[in-house]
Write a protein that holds these residues in place. Structure first.
Motif, PDB file in Angstrom:
ATOM      1  N   SER A  62      48.875  46.548  56.048  1.00  0.00           N
ATOM      2  CA  SER A  62      48.014  47.095  54.854  1.00  0.00           C
ATOM      3  C   SER A  62      47.031  47.997  55.236  1.00  0.00           C
ATOM      4  CB  SER A  62      47.280  45.650  54.400  1.00  0.00           C
ATOM      5  OG  SER A  62      46.528  45.112  55.262  1.00  0.00           O
ATOM      6  N   THR A  63      46.541  48.918  54.660  1.00  0.00           N
ATOM      7  CA  THR A  63      45.658  49.946  55.213  1.00  0.00           C
ATOM      8  C   THR A  63      44.402  50.006  54.811  1.00  0.00           C
ATOM      9  OG1 THR A  63      46.584  51.552  53.753  1.00  0.00           O
ATOM     10  CG2 THR A  63      47.635  51.309  55.992  1.00  0.00           C
ATOM     11  N   VAL A  64      44.126  49.442  53.230  1.00  0.00           N
ATOM     12  CA  VAL A  64      42.682  49.422  52.712  1.00  0.00           C
ATOM     13  C   VAL A  64      41.989  48.012  52.569  1.00  0.00           C
ATOM     14  CG1 VAL A  64      41.677  50.287  50.752  1.00  0.00           C
ATOM     15  CG2 VAL A  64      43.458  51.453  51.737  1.00  0.00           C
ATOM     16  N   LEU A  65      40.965  47.791  52.585  1.00  0.00           N
ATOM     17  CA  LEU A  65      40.238  46.555  52.345  1.00  0.00           C
ATOM     18  C   LEU A  65      39.263  46.985  51.310  1.00  0.00           C
ATOM     19  CD1 LEU A  65      39.634  43.584  52.956  1.00  0.00           C
ATOM     20  CD2 LEU A  65      38.132  44.087  54.569  1.00  0.00           C
ATOM     21  N   VAL A  66      39.232  46.209  50.168  1.00  0.00           N
ATOM     22  CA  VAL A  66      38.504  46.280  49.182  1.00  0.00           C
ATOM     23  C   VAL A  66      37.818  44.729  48.932  1.00  0.00           C
ATOM     24  CG1 VAL A  66      38.010  46.669  46.619  1.00  0.00           C
ATOM     25  CG2 VAL A  66      39.595  47.995  47.738  1.00  0.00           C
ATOM     26  N   GLU A  67      36.338  45.003  49.135  1.00  0.00           N
ATOM     27  CA  GLU A  67      35.586  43.661  48.814  1.00  0.00           C
ATOM     28  C   GLU A  67      35.026  43.616  47.511  1.00  0.00           C
ATOM     29  OE1 GLU A  67      33.371  44.339  52.602  1.00  0.00           O
ATOM     30  OE2 GLU A  67      34.441  42.992  53.748  1.00  0.00           O
ATOM     31  N   LEU A  68      34.992  42.518  47.111  1.00  0.00           N
ATOM     32  CA  LEU A  68      34.272  42.243  45.676  1.00  0.00           C
ATOM     33  C   LEU A  68      33.034  41.747  45.561  1.00  0.00           C
ATOM     34  CD1 LEU A  68      37.931  40.771  44.018  1.00  0.00           C
ATOM     35  CD2 LEU A  68      36.985  43.145  44.447  1.00  0.00           C
ATOM     36  N   THR A  69      32.276  42.008  44.414  1.00  0.00           N
ATOM     37  CA  THR A  69      30.870  41.366  44.268  1.00  0.00           C
ATOM     38  C   THR A  69      31.219  39.855  44.129  1.00  0.00           C
ATOM     39  OG1 THR A  69      31.102  42.046  41.961  1.00  0.00           O
ATOM     40  CG2 THR A  69      30.143  43.578  43.477  1.00  0.00           C
ATOM     41  N   GLU A  70      32.347  39.566  43.369  1.00  0.00           N
ATOM     42  CA  GLU A  70      32.366  38.064  42.975  1.00  0.00           C
ATOM     43  C   GLU A  70      33.772  37.750  42.836  1.00  0.00           C
ATOM     44  OE1 GLU A  70      30.292  38.177  39.158  1.00  0.00           O
ATOM     45  OE2 GLU A  70      31.947  39.166  38.283  1.00  0.00           O
ATOM     46  N   PRO A  71      34.282  36.591  42.992  1.00  0.00           N
ATOM     47  CA  PRO A  71      35.527  36.268  42.889  1.00  0.00           C
ATOM     48  C   PRO A  71      36.097  36.607  41.772  1.00  0.00           C
ATOM     49  CG  PRO A  71      34.251  34.388  43.486  1.00  0.00           C
ATOM     50  CD  PRO A  71      33.480  35.332  42.997  1.00  0.00           C
ATOM     51  N   LEU A  72      37.640  37.137  41.551  1.00  0.00           N
ATOM     52  CA  LEU A  72      38.360  37.786  40.361  1.00  0.00           C
ATOM     53  C   LEU A  72      39.527  36.841  40.403  1.00  0.00           C
ATOM     54  CD1 LEU A  72      38.708  40.162  38.540  1.00  0.00           C
ATOM     55  CD2 LEU A  72      40.082  41.116  40.555  1.00  0.00           C
ATOM     56  N   ALA A  73      39.790  36.464  39.124  1.00  0.00           N
ATOM     57  CA  ALA A  73      41.024  35.690  38.949  1.00  0.00           C
ATOM     58  C   ALA A  73      42.209  36.665  38.735  1.00  0.00           C
ATOM     59  CB  ALA A  73      40.800  34.834  37.570  1.00  0.00           C
ATOM     60  N   PHE A  74      43.369  36.231  39.306  1.00  0.00           N
ATOM     61  CA  PHE A  74      44.671  37.106  39.068  1.00  0.00           C
ATOM     62  C   PHE A  74      45.765  36.193  39.132  1.00  0.00           C
ATOM     63  CE2 PHE A  74      44.387  36.412  43.501  1.00  0.00           C
ATOM     64  CZ  PHE A  74      45.888  36.480  43.841  1.00  0.00           C
ATOM     65  N   ARG A  90      51.111  31.220  39.020  1.00  0.00           N
ATOM     66  CA  ARG A  90      49.904  30.609  39.087  1.00  0.00           C
ATOM     67  C   ARG A  90      48.535  31.617  39.269  1.00  0.00           C
ATOM     68  NH1 ARG A  90      51.302  26.031  43.607  1.00  0.00           N
ATOM     69  NH2 ARG A  90      53.016  24.915  42.137  1.00  0.00           N
ATOM     70  N   THR A  91      47.482  30.962  38.876  1.00  0.00           N
ATOM     71  CA  THR A  91      46.145  31.799  38.803  1.00  0.00           C
ATOM     72  C   THR A  91      45.773  31.722  40.230  1.00  0.00           C
ATOM     73  OG1 THR A  91      46.062  31.542  36.393  1.00  0.00           O
ATOM     74  CG2 THR A  91      43.898  32.407  37.383  1.00  0.00           C
ATOM     75  N   ALA A  92      44.953  32.601  40.694  1.00  0.00           N
ATOM     76  CA  ALA A  92      44.205  32.242  42.157  1.00  0.00           C
ATOM     77  C   ALA A  92      42.912  33.195  42.067  1.00  0.00           C
ATOM     78  CB  ALA A  92      45.124  33.079  43.243  1.00  0.00           C
ATOM     79  N   GLN A  93      42.039  32.939  42.856  1.00  0.00           N
ATOM     80  CA  GLN A  93      40.750  33.673  42.943  1.00  0.00           C
ATOM     81  C   GLN A  93      40.600  34.463  44.175  1.00  0.00           C
ATOM     82  OE1 GLN A  93      38.023  33.470  40.741  1.00  0.00           O
ATOM     83  NE2 GLN A  93      39.108  32.141  39.258  1.00  0.00           N
ATOM     84  N   ALA A  94      40.474  35.807  43.881  1.00  0.00           N
ATOM     85  CA  ALA A  94      40.192  36.555  45.295  1.00  0.00           C
ATOM     86  C   ALA A  94      38.714  37.101  45.408  1.00  0.00           C
ATOM     87  CB  ALA A  94      41.203  37.691  44.949  1.00  0.00           C
ATOM     88  N   ARG A  95      38.433  37.303  46.666  1.00  0.00           N
ATOM     89  CA  ARG A  95      37.114  37.792  47.029  1.00  0.00           C
ATOM     90  C   ARG A  95      37.222  39.365  47.411  1.00  0.00           C
ATOM     91  NH1 ARG A  95      32.968  35.221  46.906  1.00  0.00           N
ATOM     92  NH2 ARG A  95      32.658  32.937  46.570  1.00  0.00           N
ATOM     93  N   SER A  96      38.521  39.441  48.053  1.00  0.00           N
ATOM     94  CA  SER A  96      38.815  40.868  48.632  1.00  0.00           C
ATOM     95  C   SER A  96      40.346  40.992  48.587  1.00  0.00           C
ATOM     96  CB  SER A  96      38.439  40.913  50.051  1.00  0.00           C
ATOM     97  OG  SER A  96      38.984  40.043  50.910  1.00  0.00           O
ATOM     98  N   PHE A  97      40.768  42.312  48.463  1.00  0.00           N
ATOM     99  CA  PHE A  97      42.174  42.727  48.859  1.00  0.00           C
ATOM    100  C   PHE A  97      42.440  43.517  49.672  1.00  0.00           C
ATOM    101  CE2 PHE A  97      41.347  41.501  44.055  1.00  0.00           C
ATOM    102  CZ  PHE A  97      42.657  40.839  43.843  1.00  0.00           C
ATOM    103  N   ARG A  98      43.424  43.338  50.414  1.00  0.00           N
ATOM    104  CA  ARG A  98      44.058  44.266  51.357  1.00  0.00           C
ATOM    105  C   ARG A  98      45.320  44.751  50.802  1.00  0.00           C
ATOM    106  NH1 ARG A  98      42.133  44.305  56.201  1.00  0.00           N
ATOM    107  NH2 ARG A  98      40.545  42.151  56.834  1.00  0.00           N
ATOM    108  N   PHE A  99      45.574  45.966  50.996  1.00  0.00           N
ATOM    109  CA  PHE A  99      46.859  46.637  50.405  1.00  0.00           C
ATOM    110  C   PHE A  99      47.153  47.769  51.051  1.00  0.00           C
ATOM    111  CE2 PHE A  99      43.255  48.665  47.954  1.00  0.00           C
ATOM    112  CZ  PHE A  99      43.612  49.668  47.669  1.00  0.00           C
ATOM    113  N   HIS A 100      48.494  48.282  50.796  1.00  0.00           N
ATOM    114  CA  HIS A 100      48.756  49.512  51.604  1.00  0.00           C
ATOM    115  C   HIS A 100      48.854  50.616  50.853  1.00  0.00           C
ATOM    116  CE1 HIS A 100      51.344  51.839  54.417  1.00  0.00           C
ATOM    117  NE2 HIS A 100      52.034  51.998  53.410  1.00  0.00           N
ATOM    118  N   ALA A 101      48.343  51.725  51.466  1.00  0.00           N
ATOM    119  CA  ALA A 101      48.606  52.848  50.545  1.00  0.00           C
ATOM    120  C   ALA A 101      48.880  54.104  51.258  1.00  0.00           C
ATOM    121  CB  ALA A 101      47.010  53.177  50.218  1.00  0.00           C
TER     122      ALA A 101
END
Length: 124
Positions: free
Chosen positions: A69-81, A87-98
């Motif tokens: 992964s190359t990018v880290l995005v931090e969130l202001t609050e948990p996000l359901a996805f 299944r549904t989960a809650q995320a506080r941040s996402f790491r992804f490859h760009a």
């Protein structure tokens, strides 16, 4: 296998004009992150093993490609996805490859997201 690979190439991550972020992995995963939910972003290269949409105890979701992964995005609050398993989960941040993480940060920064300096390569 070829169809899965092509769906990942054709459907990359997108920063929309309103500053929202769409994270995709072919037809298996489609996460929409509203602009207001993005606190900060930075380049952070990380090599890790694991499953698609692997989530740790802190709510950090890893959407790596080739275990990178190359990018880290931090969130202001948990996000359901919805995970690929349905299944549904809650995320506080996402790491992804760009392919071009600097372009992702430039696009987010031009839309008001706090872009922080990133680190180099880190192993997990």
């Amino acid at each position: 296998m070829l169809a899965l690979h092509l769906s990942c190439v054709v459907r990359p991550h997108v920063v929309h004009a309103d500053g929202s972020l769409r994270l995709r992995y072919g037809t298996l995963l489609d996460i929409r992150v509203p602009a207001a939910a993005i606190a900060s972003a930075r380049i952070e290269r990380r090599f890790s093993g694991g499953r698609l949409a692997n989530i740790d105890a802190d709510g950090q979701v890893d959407l790596s490609v080739g275990s990178q992964s190359t990018v880290l995005v931090e969130l202001t609050e948990p996000l359901a996805f919805v995970r690929p398993s349905g299944r549904t989960a809650q995320a506080r941040s996402f790491r992804f490859h760009a392919e071009d993480p600097a372009a992702v940060l430039a696009a987010l920064g031009s839309r008001g997201v706090a872009v922080r300096p990133g680190g180099g390569r880190r192993r997990r």
